[in-house]
Design a protein around this motif. Sequence first.
Motif, PDB file in Angstrom:
ATOM      1  N   LYS A  37       0.867  -1.303   0.243  1.00 24.76           N
ATOM      2  CA  LYS A  37      -0.022  -0.160   0.081  1.00 24.76           C
ATOM      3  C   LYS A  37       0.923   1.244  -0.001  1.00 24.76           C
ATOM      4  O   LYS A  37       1.800   1.239   0.894  1.00 24.76           O
ATOM      5  N   LEU A  38       0.553   2.280  -0.739  1.00 22.51           N
ATOM      6  CA  LEU A  38       1.161   3.676  -0.547  1.00 22.51           C
ATOM      7  C   LEU A  38       0.410   4.490   0.209  1.00 22.51           C
ATOM      8  O   LEU A  38      -0.865   4.153   0.566  1.00 22.51           O
ATOM      9  N   PRO A  39       0.944   5.271   0.649  1.00 18.75           N
ATOM     10  CA  PRO A  39       0.474   6.392   1.622  1.00 18.75           C
ATOM     11  C   PRO A  39      -0.553   7.061   0.804  1.00 18.75           C
ATOM     12  O   PRO A  39      -0.609   7.328  -0.112  1.00 18.75           O
ATOM     13  N   ASN A  40      -1.516   7.504   1.614  1.00 19.45           N
ATOM     14  CA  ASN A  40      -2.849   8.040   1.267  1.00 19.45           C
ATOM     15  C   ASN A  40      -2.493   9.473   0.242  1.00 19.45           C
ATOM     16  O   ASN A  40      -1.704  10.209   1.161  1.00 19.45           O
ATOM     17  N   ASP A  41      -2.973   9.322  -0.588  1.00 17.99           N
ATOM     18  CA  ASP A  41      -2.615  10.494  -1.746  1.00 17.99           C
ATOM     19  C   ASP A  41      -3.597  11.466  -1.667  1.00 17.99           C
ATOM     20  O   ASP A  41      -3.614  12.646  -2.350  1.00 17.99           O
ATOM     21  N   PHE A  42      -4.672  11.417  -0.685  1.00 17.31           N
ATOM     22  CA  PHE A  42      -5.660  12.368  -0.635  1.00 17.31           C
ATOM     23  C   PHE A  42      -5.487  13.856  -0.843  1.00 17.31           C
ATOM     24  O   PHE A  42      -5.596  14.695  -1.503  1.00 17.31           O
ATOM     25  N   TRP A  43      -4.415  14.080   0.476  1.00 15.98           N
ATOM     26  CA  TRP A  43      -4.022  15.428   0.512  1.00 15.98           C
ATOM     27  C   TRP A  43      -2.994  15.867  -0.415  1.00 15.98           C
ATOM     28  O   TRP A  43      -3.040  17.392  -0.646  1.00 15.98           O
ATOM     29  N   ARG A  44      -2.561  15.255  -1.450  1.00 19.72           N
ATOM     30  CA  ARG A  44      -1.699  15.702  -2.504  1.00 19.72           C
ATOM     31  C   ARG A  44      -2.513  16.076  -3.614  1.00 19.72           C
ATOM     32  O   ARG A  44      -2.139  16.972  -4.412  1.00 19.72           O
ATOM     33  N   ASN A  45      -3.774  15.666  -3.710  1.00 15.48           N
ATOM     34  CA  ASN A  45      -4.635  16.092  -4.720  1.00 15.48           C
ATOM     35  C   ASN A  45      -5.595  17.303  -4.231  1.00 15.48           C
ATOM     36  O   ASN A  45      -6.343  17.796  -5.111  1.00 15.48           O
ATOM     37  N   VAL A  46      -5.393  17.958  -3.171  1.00 13.88           N
ATOM     38  CA  VAL A  46      -6.175  18.963  -2.660  1.00 13.88           C
ATOM     39  C   VAL A  46      -5.505  20.197  -3.042  1.00 13.88           C
ATOM     40  O   VAL A  46      -4.306  20.331  -2.781  1.00 13.88           O
TER      41      VAL A  46
END
Length: 184
Positions: A37-46
């Motif tokens: 699993k890769l780290p959560n990319d959510f905040w990179r896309n905000v």
Amino acid sequence: MPMKKDVLKVVAKSILGVITLLFSFGLFAQGQTNTPKLPNDFWRNVQFGGGIGLSIGSGYTDITIAPSAIYNINQIVSVGTAVQFGYISAKNDYTSTLYGASLIGLVNPIPQVQLSVELEEINVNTDYQYLGGNNTNTIWNTALYLGAGYRTGNVTVGVRYDVLFDYNNGYYSDPFMPFIRVYF
């Protein structure tokens, strides 16, 4: 006006349906794999942005704060939300406060062009000091903007059009509104 409310309901349901569909594609793409699993990319896309406005003149004050955030689903499609707060005062004439929120959808078919759809709902409370006394008027203004702009880097300059605009009932005086969007 019942017709305007019916159109608004259909438009709001359509926008929510499109947003749900776009997020569903991301969920279906997240299948089980044997890779770590890769780290959560959510905040990179905000991205965050918005606007601040201040206009002061001879007996006139206009202050606006409008922060917003978008989530980049991919390089072409983004969805987000915004809030808006404002205060306007014309000495011996009126004071007006407003607040509201927006849902935003952005599409960049090519890097230099940004198309947008924005559903905005604002509450406007105006106190008039003339006409023989204090008079108060409160309205809810609903707008559905379709826009297009030229994009360079994080900045987009363009114009948007309110398809629900009503000259006889609303806050804004014109359905066309220029904009500058900046997201970091």
